[in-house]
Design a protein around this motif. Structure first.
Motif, PDB file in Angstrom:
ATOM      1  N   HIS A 280      -2.229   5.371   4.497  1.00  0.00           N
ATOM      2  CA  HIS A 280      -1.011   5.396   3.687  1.00  0.00           C
ATOM      3  C   HIS A 280      -0.983   6.550   2.687  1.00  0.00           C
ATOM      4  O   HIS A 280       0.022   6.735   2.000  1.00  0.00           O
ATOM      5  N   TYR A 281      -2.061   7.338   2.605  1.00  0.00           N
ATOM      6  CA  TYR A 281      -2.045   8.469   1.674  1.00  0.00           C
ATOM      7  C   TYR A 281      -1.088   9.538   2.185  1.00  0.00           C
ATOM      8  O   TYR A 281      -1.138   9.918   3.356  1.00  0.00           O
TER       9      TYR A 281
ATOM     10  N   GLY B 257       3.737   9.363  -3.298  1.00  0.00           N
ATOM     11  CA  GLY B 257       3.868  10.465  -4.235  1.00  0.00           C
ATOM     12  C   GLY B 257       2.567  10.983  -4.828  1.00  0.00           C
ATOM     13  O   GLY B 257       2.597  11.878  -5.677  1.00  0.00           O
ATOM     14  N   MET B 258       1.435  10.465  -4.396  1.00  0.00           N
ATOM     15  CA  MET B 258       0.167  10.948  -4.937  1.00  0.00           C
ATOM     16  C   MET B 258      -0.110  12.363  -4.434  1.00  0.00           C
ATOM     17  O   MET B 258       0.360  12.780  -3.376  1.00  0.00           O
ATOM     18  N   ALA B 259      -0.909  13.110  -5.227  1.00  0.00           N
ATOM     19  CA  ALA B 259      -1.221  14.490  -4.868  1.00  0.00           C
ATOM     20  C   ALA B 259      -2.565  14.882  -5.461  1.00  0.00           C
ATOM     21  O   ALA B 259      -3.074  14.237  -6.371  1.00  0.00           O
TER      22      ALA B 259
ATOM     23  N   ARG C 206       0.830  -1.205   0.000  1.00  0.00           N
ATOM     24  CA  ARG C 206       0.000   0.000   0.000  1.00  0.00           C
ATOM     25  C   ARG C 206       0.866   1.257   0.000  1.00  0.00           C
ATOM     26  O   ARG C 206       0.532   2.254  -0.654  1.00  0.00           O
ATOM     27  N   GLU C 207       1.958   1.234   0.736  1.00  0.00           N
ATOM     28  CA  GLU C 207       2.871   2.374   0.733  1.00  0.00           C
ATOM     29  C   GLU C 207       3.407   2.630  -0.670  1.00  0.00           C
ATOM     30  O   GLU C 207       3.453   3.777  -1.135  1.00  0.00           O
ATOM     31  N   ARG C 208       3.828   1.576  -1.369  1.00  0.00           N
ATOM     32  CA  ARG C 208       4.343   1.743  -2.726  1.00  0.00           C
ATOM     33  C   ARG C 208       3.246   2.179  -3.681  1.00  0.00           C
ATOM     34  O   ARG C 208       3.473   2.999  -4.579  1.00  0.00           O
TER      35      ARG C 208
END
Length: 230
Positions: free
Chosen positions: A66-67, A48-50, A42-44
């Motif tokens: 994890h977000y 880097g999401m935005a 889930r971390e991977r």
């Protein structure tokens, strides 16, 4: 369809109702976080999401914590009432704003081109119509928006493929909330017009027996830059 907000606590009726599977899934999914390394996956998946994100088939909300802080808002779609209630509880503990919304993946209750990114995490196996679902994902993403995906599907040699197909035709979907083992998520994304980026095969568990559910794909894809036809 009326929206469900983490702030309102309202509950809407849903055509998807798998209470026994929901309880079973909630129990095994929590254990899989450490036992199968799902927390690291889930971390991977979400690194880097935005911007504004839509998560389709949020389940019991295990992705929420994890977000990264660069995410402005998550709208999490979950049709199953019991899992949705668990997701609401997870949303209250998240470090980014999360709204949990009832709705079907094939008819997302949100505006077109409203999101910067979409998350598909172990959901394409169980939707009723994969092509229609991915068409909805394209609709709600802005031009150039990204899709992060972690999905299981067809894999292994001929014997495993035959086993997956046989299970799909018999009791597996009935016992597992509509899940199908032999779908091909990467091919489905390509067929829906998404531009595939880096993706790789993940085997779960990495060590030990190989199961019909073991063959997973983790990666990213993008909606084409041109606006959708009106």
């Amino acid at each position: 369809m009326r929206l469900l907000s983490t702030r309102s606590g309202q509950v809407a009726r849903s055509p998807v109702h798998h209470p026994l599977f929901a309880r079973y899934y909630a129990r095994i999914s929590v254990g899989a976080e450490s036992r199968l390394g799902m927390a690291a996956i889930r971390e991977r998946l979400l690194a880097g999401m935005a911007g504004r994100v839509i998560e389709i088939g949020a389940g019991n909300g295990l992705n929420f914590r994890h977000y990264p802080g660069t995410v402005a808002e998550v709208v999490a779609i979950e049709p199953e009432p019991l899992l949705r209630q668990m997701a609401l509880e997870s949303a209250l503990r998240a470090e980014v704003p999360v709204d949990v919304v009832p709705g079907a993946a094939e008819a997302l209750p949100v505006k077109s081109e409203a999101f910067d990114a979409a998350v598909l995490s172990l959901v394409l196996c169980s939707v009723r119509d994969v092509a229609r679902t991915l068409g909805e994902v394209r609709r709600v993403l802005r031009p150039g928006g990204e899709v992060r995906f972690f999905e299981h599907g067809r894999g292994g040699g001929r014997l495993m493929t035959v086993t997956q197909q046989a299970l799909d035709r018999t009791l597996w979907p009935v016992l597992n909330g509509g899940c199908h083992l032999s779908r091909e998520p990467v091919a489905a994304l390509r067929a829906a017009g998404f531009r595939l980026g880096p993706h790789r095969r993940v085997l779960l568990p990495e060590k030990g027996p190989t199961l019909p559910t073991s063959y997973c794909a983790l990666g990213v894809a993008w909606r084409p830059d041109e606006p959708e036809a009106r």
